[in-house]
Scaffold this active site. Structure first.
Site, PDB file in Angstrom:
ATOM      1  N   HIS A  69       8.213   4.376   3.864  1.00  0.00           N
ATOM      2  CA  HIS A  69       8.150   3.222   2.964  1.00  0.00           C
ATOM      3  C   HIS A  69       8.373   3.701   1.533  1.00  0.00           C
ATOM      4  CE1 HIS A  69       4.110   4.884   2.695  1.00  0.00           C
ATOM      5  NE2 HIS A  69       3.804   4.080   1.697  1.00  0.00           N
TER       6      HIS A  69
ATOM      7  N   HIS B 210       6.571   3.558  -1.380  1.00  0.00           N
ATOM      8  CA  HIS B 210       5.558   3.896  -2.363  1.00  0.00           C
ATOM      9  C   HIS B 210       5.884   5.303  -2.859  1.00  0.00           C
ATOM     10  CE1 HIS B 210       2.345   0.747  -1.020  1.00  0.00           C
ATOM     11  NE2 HIS B 210       3.082   0.308  -2.016  1.00  0.00           N
TER      12      HIS B 210
ATOM     13  N   ASP C 101       4.559   8.178  -3.586  1.00  0.00           N
ATOM     14  CA  ASP C 101       4.176   9.457  -3.000  1.00  0.00           C
ATOM     15  C   ASP C 101       4.949   9.773  -1.728  1.00  0.00           C
ATOM     16  OD1 ASP C 101       2.608   7.205  -2.189  1.00  0.00           O
ATOM     17  OD2 ASP C 101       1.218   8.509  -1.130  1.00  0.00           O
TER      18      ASP C 101
ATOM     19  N   HIS D 100       0.880  -2.274   6.434  1.00  0.00           N
ATOM     20  CA  HIS D 100       0.715  -1.786   5.073  1.00  0.00           C
ATOM     21  C   HIS D 100       1.200  -2.896   4.141  1.00  0.00           C
ATOM     22  CE1 HIS D 100      -0.283   1.489   2.463  1.00  0.00           C
ATOM     23  NE2 HIS D 100       0.922   1.583   1.923  1.00  0.00           N
TER      24      HIS D 100
ATOM     25  N   ASP E  30       1.190   5.658   5.994  1.00  0.00           N
ATOM     26  CA  ASP E  30       0.315   4.617   5.465  1.00  0.00           C
ATOM     27  C   ASP E  30       0.242   3.382   6.361  1.00  0.00           C
ATOM     28  OD1 ASP E  30       0.643   6.533   3.559  1.00  0.00           O
ATOM     29  OD2 ASP E  30       0.827   5.132   1.888  1.00  0.00           O
TER      30      ASP E  30
ATOM     31  N   HIS F  94      -2.383  13.518   4.081  1.00  0.00           N
ATOM     32  CA  HIS F  94      -2.370  12.378   3.151  1.00  0.00           C
ATOM     33  C   HIS F  94      -3.786  12.086   2.639  1.00  0.00           C
ATOM     34  CE1 HIS F  94      -1.642   8.185   1.749  1.00  0.00           C
ATOM     35  NE2 HIS F  94      -0.409   8.618   1.554  1.00  0.00           N
TER      36      HIS F  94
END
EC number: 3.1.26.11
Length: 309
Positions: A63, A65, A67, A141, A208, A266
């Protein structure tokens, strides 16, 4: 000899720390070398690892995001700088195509590498790779997110004692394996009579997400499961609110899914002591447990060997 192993580039979640780089993971799967979720600093971490940009054959992003993707610009530009001679496939959520384009062309550079851009637009989408099938499943998420599962086809292993009993040796073994049957002294011997099933290896990558059916589908009978454990159980409510897992939840998923080797990663920057993750996970998982560390290499367990019956 083929190699199947995970190389950890980073283990931090939203914010890196002095000892933890942003996410980044490389899976060596024979001739496939797959970079998962290159966070900020991934290009530099590669320099400290056993992996080079020219090794990479595929990039998978769960995804968009930061990080999990801010390392894309540097990694993509490095592919061109090093003049990688082969196409590199790139998979990411189709809904984030604009983010991918911005990251790909974040600055001016001379693009020479060939990227085969293959977005994921379907839950359960499958992609044929060398020695396996890559499957993407939609996770839970706040933004579109996919986990990945790589499965080697099941095969068989020939049993020497049974081959010997039927007088089968030398090139005849290869013919039997290839054709599926062989006529020996007036009798047809089938491959099933002289072999045992050999389950293919399974690798799962779950970042995530809150708990959902897809987590279990990805983890099912994985030989190696790499899974986020952002929080400890004391923050279970927060984890659910923001779409993440705790170490306890990840460990229970592994147990209920028959995972052989579990890699937790993570980690939130709020936890300087990662031994707490090991202790919490061990309460729910008795298999091989690994708390990921920067530049660690984790082997995929050998194929399961079922009884010949």
């Amino acid at each position: 000899m083929s190699t199947r192993e995970l190389v950890v580039l980073g283990t931090a979640s939203q914010a890196p720390t002095r000892t933890r780089n942003h996410n980044g993971y490389v899976l060596r799967w024979d001739d496939e070398v797959i970079l998962f979720d290159p966070g900020e600093g991934s290009q530099r971490q590669l320099l400290y690892s056993s992996v080079t940009a020219t090794d990479l054959t595929r990039i998978c992003v769960t995804h968009f995001h930061g990080d999990h993707c801010l390392g894309l610009p540097g990694t993509i530009q490095r592919l061109s700088l090093d003049r990688v001679p082969h196409p590199v496939a790139v998979h990411f959520p189709a809904g984030g195509a604009d983010y991918f384009t911005r990251l790909r062309y974040a600055s001016s550079f001379h693009e020479t590498a060939e990227l085969a851009v293959m977005p994921i637009d379907t839950d359960g989408q499958q992609i044929a790779v060398r020695n396996g099938t890559l499957e993407a499943r939609r996770l839970r998420h706040p933004i579109e997110t996919y986990g990945y599962r790589l499965v080697e086809p099941d095969g068989c292993r020939m049993l020497p004692e049974r081959l010997s009993a039927h007088g089968i040796a030398g090139p005849a073994v290869g013919e039997l394996l290839r054709v599926g049957h062989l006529d020996v002294n007036g009798r047809r011997v089938t491959r099933a009579e002289v072999s045992a099933p050999r389950p293919g290896q399974r690798f799962a990558f779950v970042m995530d997400t809150g708990l959902c059916d897809a987590v279990y589908a990805l983890a099912e009978h994985a030989d190696l499961l790499v899974i986020e454990s952002t929080f400890l159980a004391s923050e279970t409510a927060l984890a659910a609110e923001v779409g993440h897992l705790t170490a306890a939840q990840a460990a229970r998923v592994a147990t209920e899914s028959g995972v052989r080797r579990l890699v937790l990663t993570h980690f939130s920057q709020r936890y300087p002591d990662l031994s707490r993750f090991a202790a919490e996970a061990r309460e729910h998982f008795t298999g091989d447990l690994v708390i990921a560390e920067e530049l660690m290499t984790v082997g995929i367990p050998p194929r399961r060997v079922p009884s010949a019956g």
